[in-house]
Design an enzyme around this catalytic site. Structure first.
Site, PDB file in Angstrom:
ATOM      1  CB  SER A   6     -39.310 -74.114  54.698  1.00 10.46           C
ATOM      2  OG  SER A   6     -39.021 -75.172  53.801  1.00 10.46           O
ATOM      3  CG  HIS A  31     -39.458 -76.860  58.199  1.00  9.14           C
ATOM      4  ND1 HIS A  31     -40.053 -77.609  59.197  1.00  9.14           N
ATOM      5  CD2 HIS A  31     -40.054 -77.231  57.045  1.00  9.14           C
ATOM      6  CE1 HIS A  31     -40.978 -78.391  58.668  1.00  9.14           C
ATOM      7  NE2 HIS A  31     -41.003 -78.191  57.364  1.00  9.14           N
ATOM      8  CG  ASP A  33     -40.033 -78.864  53.845  1.00  7.12           C
ATOM      9  OD1 ASP A  33     -40.759 -79.399  54.707  1.00  7.12           O
ATOM     10  OD2 ASP A  33     -40.007 -77.634  53.646  1.00  7.12           O
ATOM     11  CG  MET A  35     -40.608 -83.327  49.885  1.00  8.70           C
ATOM     12  SD  MET A  35     -41.479 -82.221  48.780  1.00  8.70           S
ATOM     13  CE  MET A  35     -41.587 -80.738  49.819  1.00  8.70           C
ATOM     14  CG  HIS A  64     -42.035 -81.885  57.255  1.00 13.53           C
ATOM     15  ND1 HIS A  64     -42.762 -80.931  56.569  1.00 13.53           N
ATOM     16  CD2 HIS A  64     -42.879 -82.941  57.411  1.00 13.53           C
ATOM     17  CE1 HIS A  64     -43.981 -81.381  56.315  1.00 13.53           C
ATOM     18  NE2 HIS A  64     -44.074 -82.600  56.802  1.00 13.53           N
ATOM     19  CG  MET A  66     -43.459 -84.173  53.787  1.00 19.20           C
ATOM     20  SD  MET A  66     -43.423 -82.580  52.953  1.00 19.20           S
ATOM     21  CE  MET A  66     -41.773 -82.061  53.434  1.00 19.20           C
ATOM     22  CG  MET A 139     -48.670 -81.098  57.009  1.00 21.84           C
ATOM     23  SD  MET A 139     -47.117 -80.195  56.771  1.00 21.84           S
ATOM     24  CE  MET A 139     -47.288 -79.563  55.098  1.00 21.84           C
ATOM     25  CG  ASP A 173     -44.618 -76.893  56.936  1.00 21.71           C
ATOM     26  OD1 ASP A 173     -44.376 -75.909  56.215  1.00 21.71           O
ATOM     27  OD2 ASP A 173     -44.107 -78.015  56.774  1.00 21.71           O
TER      28      ASP A 173
HETATM   29  C1  DX5 Z   1     -44.591 -78.226  52.018  1.00 26.19           C
HETATM   30  C2  DX5 Z   1     -43.461 -78.106  53.005  1.00 26.19           C
HETATM   31  C3  DX5 Z   1     -43.361 -76.763  53.612  1.00 26.19           C
HETATM   32  C4  DX5 Z   1     -43.027 -75.665  52.640  1.00 26.19           C
HETATM   33  C5  DX5 Z   1     -43.580 -74.371  53.172  1.00 26.19           C
HETATM   34  O1  DX5 Z   1     -44.622 -79.511  51.521  1.00 26.19           O
HETATM   35  O2  DX5 Z   1     -43.652 -79.051  54.050  1.00 26.19           O
HETATM   36  O3  DX5 Z   1     -42.422 -76.772  54.675  1.00 26.19           O
HETATM   37  O4  DX5 Z   1     -41.663 -75.503  52.417  1.00 26.19           O
HETATM   38  O5  DX5 Z   1     -43.423 -73.404  52.181  1.00 26.19           O
HETATM   39  P1  DX5 Z   1     -44.366 -72.121  52.128  1.00 26.19           P
HETATM   40  O6  DX5 Z   1     -44.125 -71.341  53.370  1.00 26.19           O
HETATM   41  O7  DX5 Z   1     -43.888 -71.429  50.902  1.00 26.19           O
HETATM   42  O8  DX5 Z   1     -45.793 -72.605  52.017  1.00 26.19           O
HETATM   43 ZN    ZN Z   2     -42.344 -78.800  55.865  1.00 24.07          ZN
END
Ligand code: DX5
Ligand code: ZN
Length: 224
Positions: A6, A31, A33, A35, A64, A66, A139, A173
């Protein structure tokens, strides 16, 4: 086995270098993320940054989402270069809402489209959708931040997906590291996301190859 570090845990001031560094270290997917500050209490990156990443990445971008109202945004992320797009079950209005988002993925040429389930979201109401999904993201932390602890009860959802005969990608994840990642692979996950445990490693290539060996060994011993 697909290892998808990620980029959330990478150095955002040097994203192009981080993309190259993690590719040279053996990452299969990136990956990404996304948000929005509404669906989760954090904000990260949007379509312009995904587009910039796609211009330097050789490996696929696994986006991903969110965010609220994902169907409205899928076109923008697809055009920015997303190979895979996953939206959250909690962010859509039931099966019809999920189908609307999936239709947007297909209409805009997304190659892998999937749904993400928070740790407290049951799989059962979404099971009718499984034949339409290329990927299910289970998740293993509540989304919003990297560096949280793995929630082991979520493994049951991965096991159930495989017990049902689901043959698409199962991605896990959140909180994956040397201790927790083998259990994910043994349960049936084949896309493993890791942020802090990869980008926090002194030697990225060593960390990714250790993770891959551990995941492949665990998958081989599982009764699938
Ligand atoms: C959390 C994200 C993950 C995150 C994982 O909201 O969706 O992808 O980056 O990070 P680690 O591996 O540090 O838990
Ligand atoms: Zn993620």
């Amino acid at each position: 086995m697909i290892l998808a570090p990620s980029l959330l845990s990478s150095d955002f001031a040097r994203l192009a270098d981080e993309v190259r560094r993690v590719e040279e270290a053996g990452a299969d997917w990136h990956h990404v993320d996304v948000m929005d500050g509404h669906f989760v209490p954090n904000m990260t990156i949007g379509p312009p940054v995904v587009k910039a990443l796609s211009q330097v990445a050789q490996k696929p971008l696994d986006v991903h989402l969110m965010i609220e109202h994902p169907a409205r945004w899928i076109e923008a992320y697809a055009k920015a270069g997303a190979h895979a797009i996953t939206f959250h079950a909690e962010a859509v209005d039931g099966l019809d809402g999920a189908r609307e988002a999936l239709a947007a993925c297909r209409a805009h040429g997304v190659q892998v489209s999937g749904i993400a389930l928070n740790p407290d979201t049951p799989l059962e109401p979404w099971e009718p959708l499984l034949p339409e999904l290329d990927m299910v993201l289970v998740m293993s932390v509540f989304p919003g931040f990297g560096g949280q602890s793995f929630l082991a009860h979520t493994l049951e959802k991965t096991r159930r997906l495989r017990a049902l005969g689901y043959a698409g990608f199962v991605e896990m994840d959140g909180g994956l590291n040397q201790e927790t990642l083998p259990a994910c692979a043994e349960a049936g996950a084949d896309v493993l996301v890791s942020g802090s445990a990869v980008f926090g490693a002194p030697d990225l290539a060593e960390r990714i190859s250790t993770f891959r060996a551990a995941a492949e060994a665990a998958a081989a011993t599982s009764a699938r």
